[in-house]
Design a protein around this motif. Structure first.
Motif: not given
Length: 208
Positions: A60-88
Motif C-alpha cells: 500500500v505504501f509503495g503504491s502511494v509513494v510511487k505515484q508521488l515522488i517521481p512526479q514531484i522530483h521531475e517537477i521540482i527540478l525543472e529549473v527553467n520554470s518559475p517557482v510558482e508554476e512548479r509549486v502549483s
C-alpha cells in the motif's frame, strides 16, 4: 508480488481495497480478513499474494509513494520554470491523490507516529531516497546560484507540507466551521491553493 507493483487484476484490487481500509481505519484497526472480505476472496487467496499484514502495508505504501515522488522530483527540478508554476503543479499532483484518498494525509501522520522506522525502511527498500536527495540537492543548487532565496530545506519542507495538508487533516472542522453556504470541501481546497502558492513564492523570492 509483495513489492508494491500489482501484477494481476486481483492483486491490483487487493492493493486498492487495502489502501482504502488502511487510510480510513488505520493499520491497527484493519485486519487481513477485512481486506479479503472487501476484495471478495478468502484468507488463503489473500495470503497467496501477501503473507502478512506488514507485507500488505508495504504494498500500500509503495503504491502511494510511487505515484508521488517521481512526479514531484521531475517537477521540482525543472529549473527553467518559475517557482510558482512548479509549486502549483506539485500541489495538483498531491490534490489529485488526496481527492481519490481523502484520509491519506491523516493516515500518513498516524503511521509516522506508529512506526516511522517501518516507513523509512520501505523508502529504502524501494530506493526512493535517491529522489528525495536529488530534490534537496537541486533546491540547494538553485539557492546557491541565487535563483531562489536561501531557506533551510527543512523549514521549506515544513512550511509547504503544513500548508498543503492542513485542510485535509482538519477536514471535519473545516466542513463544520469554514464552509460558506453551498460550498463543498473541494471548492474550499481549490480556493486555498493560490494562497499556498503565494506563501511559497514569497518564501523563496529573491528580495531586492
Amino acid at each position: 508480488m509483495e513489492d508494491g507493483k500489482p501484477t494481476s487484476g486481483t492483486e491490483a484490487r487487493i492493493v486498492q481495497e487495502a489502501t482504502r481500509l488502511f487510510t480510513e481505519r488505520g493499520y491497527i484497526a484493519t485486519s487481513m480478513a477485512d481486506i479479503a472480505a472487501e476484495v471478495g476472496i478468502n484468507r488463503t487467496g489473500l495470503h497467496y499474494y501477501y503473507r502478512t499484514k506488514d507485507r500488505m502495508f508495504q504494498a500500500v505504501f509503495g503504491s502511494v509513494v510511487k505515484q508521488l515522488i517521481p512526479q514531484i522530483h521531475e517537477i521540482i527540478l525543472e529549473v527553467n520554470s518559475p517557482v510558482e508554476e512548479r509549486v502549483s503543479r506539485v500541489i495538483d499532483v498531491y490534490y489529485g491523490l488526496f481527492k481519490a484518498n481523502p484520509s491519506l494525509p491523516m493516515f500518513m501522520l498516524r503511521e509516522m507516529q506508529r512506526d516511522f522506522d517501518n516507513l523509512l525502511n520501505a523508502i529504502y527498500r524501494m530506493h526512493l531516497e535517491r529522489y528525495c536527495t536529488a530534490i534537496s540537492l537541486g533546491l540547494q543548487r538553485e539557492m546557491d546560484s541565487g535563483h531562489i532565496r536561501k531557506v533551510p530545506i527543512r523549514f521549506l519542507f515544513m512550511t509547504f507540507y503544513s500548508l498543503l495538508t492542513m485542510p485535509f487533516i482538519t477536514k471535519n472542522l473545516c466542513q463544520y466551521v469554514w464552509l460558506e453556504e453551498g460550498e463543498a470541501f473541494t471548492d474550499m481546497v481549490a480556493k486555498w491553493k493560490p494562497y499556498v502558492v503565494e506563501q511559497i513564492r514569497a518564501l523563496l523570492e529573491i528580495r531586492q
